[in-house]
Enzyme design. Sequence first.
Site, PDB file in Angstrom:
ATOM      1  N   ASN A 255      25.879 -56.974  -3.836  1.00  0.00           N
ATOM      2  CA  ASN A 255      24.974 -55.976  -4.225  1.00  0.00           C
ATOM      3  C   ASN A 255      23.464 -56.205  -4.472  1.00  0.00           C
ATOM      4  OD1 ASN A 255      24.405 -53.218  -5.751  1.00  0.00           O
ATOM      5  ND2 ASN A 255      23.932 -54.492  -7.325  1.00  0.00           N
TER       6      ASN A 255
ATOM      7  N   TYR B 130      13.029 -55.075   4.862  1.00  0.00           N
ATOM      8  CA  TYR B 130      14.390 -54.627   3.941  1.00  0.00           C
ATOM      9  C   TYR B 130      15.399 -53.793   5.203  1.00  0.00           C
ATOM     10  CZ  TYR B 130      17.026 -51.676   1.004  1.00  0.00           C
ATOM     11  OH  TYR B 130      18.045 -51.094   0.209  1.00  0.00           O
ATOM     12  N   ALA B 131      14.735 -52.990   6.008  1.00  0.00           N
ATOM     13  CA  ALA B 131      15.504 -52.195   6.643  1.00  0.00           C
ATOM     14  C   ALA B 131      16.432 -53.251   7.808  1.00  0.00           C
ATOM     15  CB  ALA B 131      15.008 -51.243   7.639  1.00  0.00           C
TER      16      ALA B 131
ATOM     17  N   LYS C 253      19.209 -55.097   5.817  1.00  0.00           N
ATOM     18  CA  LYS C 253      20.450 -54.218   5.711  1.00  0.00           C
ATOM     19  C   LYS C 253      21.127 -53.789   7.025  1.00  0.00           C
ATOM     20  CE  LYS C 253      20.213 -53.595   1.253  1.00  0.00           C
ATOM     21  NZ  LYS C 253      21.208 -54.168   0.468  1.00  0.00           N
TER      22      LYS C 253
ATOM     23  N   SER D 234      22.400 -49.968   3.672  1.00  0.00           N
ATOM     24  CA  SER D 234      21.608 -48.820   2.991  1.00  0.00           C
ATOM     25  C   SER D 234      21.308 -48.096   4.349  1.00  0.00           C
ATOM     26  CB  SER D 234      20.397 -49.256   2.939  1.00  0.00           C
ATOM     27  OG  SER D 234      19.260 -48.095   2.691  1.00  0.00           O
TER      28      SER D 234
HETATM   29  N1  LIG Z   1      18.508 -47.490  -5.139  1.00  0.00           N
HETATM   30  C1  LIG Z   1      18.583 -47.013  -3.983  1.00  0.00           C
HETATM   31  O1  LIG Z   1      18.175 -45.864  -3.727  1.00  0.00           O
HETATM   32  C2  LIG Z   1      19.335 -47.517  -2.917  1.00  0.00           C
HETATM   33  C3  LIG Z   1      19.545 -47.101  -1.503  1.00  0.00           C
HETATM   34  C4  LIG Z   1      19.944 -47.842  -0.828  1.00  0.00           C
HETATM   35  C5  LIG Z   1      20.566 -49.276  -0.867  1.00  0.00           C
HETATM   36  N2  LIG Z   1      20.710 -49.737  -2.069  1.00  0.00           N
HETATM   37  C6  LIG Z   1      20.836 -51.153  -2.415  1.00  0.00           C
HETATM   38  O2  LIG Z   1      22.027 -51.164  -3.570  1.00  0.00           O
HETATM   39  C7  LIG Z   1      21.783 -52.281  -4.124  1.00  0.00           C
HETATM   40  C8  LIG Z   1      21.499 -51.972  -5.475  1.00  0.00           C
HETATM   41  O3  LIG Z   1      20.270 -51.512  -5.753  1.00  0.00           O
HETATM   42  P1  LIG Z   1      19.604 -50.990  -7.219  1.00  0.00           P
HETATM   43  O4  LIG Z   1      18.858 -49.646  -6.700  1.00  0.00           O
HETATM   44  O5  LIG Z   1      20.649 -51.131  -8.058  1.00  0.00           O
HETATM   45  O6  LIG Z   1      18.742 -51.907  -7.632  1.00  0.00           O
HETATM   46  P2  LIG Z   1      18.195 -52.525  -8.758  1.00  0.00           P
HETATM   47  O7  LIG Z   1      16.840 -53.371  -8.440  1.00  0.00           O
HETATM   48  O8  LIG Z   1      18.026 -51.761  -9.860  1.00  0.00           O
HETATM   49  O9  LIG Z   1      19.096 -53.839  -9.302  1.00  0.00           O
HETATM   50  C9  LIG Z   1      19.063 -54.889  -8.190  1.00  0.00           C
HETATM   51  C10 LIG Z   1      19.876 -56.055  -9.361  1.00  0.00           C
HETATM   52  O10 LIG Z   1      19.767 -57.312  -8.464  1.00  0.00           O
HETATM   53  C11 LIG Z   1      19.359 -58.453  -9.088  1.00  0.00           C
HETATM   54  N3  LIG Z   1      18.509 -59.562  -8.130  1.00  0.00           N
HETATM   55  C12 LIG Z   1      17.468 -59.257  -7.496  1.00  0.00           C
HETATM   56  N4  LIG Z   1      17.218 -60.523  -6.834  1.00  0.00           N
HETATM   57  C13 LIG Z   1      18.313 -61.395  -7.163  1.00  0.00           C
HETATM   58  C14 LIG Z   1      18.713 -62.718  -6.900  1.00  0.00           C
HETATM   59  N5  LIG Z   1      17.964 -63.416  -6.167  1.00  0.00           N
HETATM   60  N6  LIG Z   1      19.816 -63.234  -7.194  1.00  0.00           N
HETATM   61  C15 LIG Z   1      20.645 -62.325  -8.133  1.00  0.00           C
HETATM   62  N7  LIG Z   1      20.436 -61.096  -8.578  1.00  0.00           N
HETATM   63  C16 LIG Z   1      19.129 -60.581  -7.897  1.00  0.00           C
HETATM   64  C17 LIG Z   1      18.276 -57.711 -10.333  1.00  0.00           C
HETATM   65  O11 LIG Z   1      17.709 -58.606 -11.308  1.00  0.00           O
HETATM   66  C18 LIG Z   1      18.905 -56.421 -10.491  1.00  0.00           C
HETATM   67  O12 LIG Z   1      19.559 -56.617 -11.537  1.00  0.00           O
HETATM   68  C19 LIG Z   1      20.787 -53.390  -3.351  1.00  0.00           C
HETATM   69  O13 LIG Z   1      21.543 -53.831  -2.359  1.00  0.00           O
HETATM   70  C20 LIG Z   1      19.786 -51.872  -2.722  1.00  0.00           C
HETATM   71  O14 LIG Z   1      19.245 -52.471  -1.706  1.00  0.00           O
HETATM   72  C21 LIG Z   1      19.883 -49.082  -3.165  1.00  0.00           C
END
Ligand SMILES: NC(=O)c1ccc[n+]([C@@H]2O[C@H](COP(=O)([O-])OP(=O)(O)OC[C@H]3O[C@@H](n4cnc5c(N)ncnc54)[C@H](O)[C@@H]3O)[C@@H](O)[C@H]2O)c1
Length: 247
Positions: free
Chosen positions: A89, A154-155, A158, A141
Amino acid sequence: MLLENKVALITGSGRGIGREIALKMASEGASIVIADIDEKTMAEALAEVQAKGVKAMSVKMDISDNAGVKEAVDKILAEFGRIDILVNNAAIFRQAPFLEMTLQQWQQTCDINLTGLYNVTSAVAPCMVANGKGAIISIASVDAFQGCLNYSHYAMTKAGVVGLSRTLAQELGPHNVRVNAIAPGIMLTEMTRDRVEANKEAYLARVPIGRIGVPEDIANAALFLASDLASYITGQVIHVNGGMYFG
Ligand SMILES: NC(=O)c1ccc[n+]([C@@H]2O[C@H](COP(=O)([O-])OP(=O)(O)OC[C@H]3O[C@@H](n4cnc5c(N)ncnc54)[C@H](O)[C@@H]3O)[C@@H](O)[C@H]2O)c1
């Protein structure tokens, strides 16, 4: 309980979608490993999971650090003996219009969002293969399918998550390890809060269900894919986006 006697490792579970997945899986009886680079949020998430009455531990993990990930996985195996569910994640989402993007920005996103998946999955998959079962769920994503203005790196990562998941489904299927991806649409988390709040009406106009997604929407899909209810599902991408993109 859907996940009784299972051990689940969720990367990036200090906050946001990862924390919600950890809580959902704990509610269904799984033992939980909170893994994150941020020790403060990790401690908060661990306390919330423990309050559900399941076994849990936290490990600090920078998923881009291959040796560090291996050490962290060894600690988990020493504590729990196995890992049944891996949720990839953790990721970063940093704006960089392509014409201004530096190689360093490109590489940082690749190192975490793509090589991070390699590091964690290659450390965990052998123990699943040895146990003859496992479920790997990686968070992709909607941007993998429609692109993401000013976030091409990023895209791209994913889209890589999708290709990796489909390939690993074929390689690990004979070992009874299932590999799937979830493609969230627009979700409200700290990662996207500013962007979502600034463009709320425009986003809502694109979502037939008529609301912005919340982490629990993704956690529900992850729970299903991790459970035996999905025992014949592998190599798939579940789009959880309120109908924004029918891919
Ligand atoms: N929020 C959205 O709209 C959305 C949409 C599509 C996909 N996503 C994907 O969902 C997932 C979670 O996103 P989110 O919105 O909860 O993000 P977020 O930024 O709130 O949480 C991400 C977590 O990953 C941790 N992290 C970052 N770099 C790290 C590393 N190198 N090693 C270990 N941990 C690390 C951060 O500390 C954080 O706790 C991601 O893969 C994101 O790309 C999110």
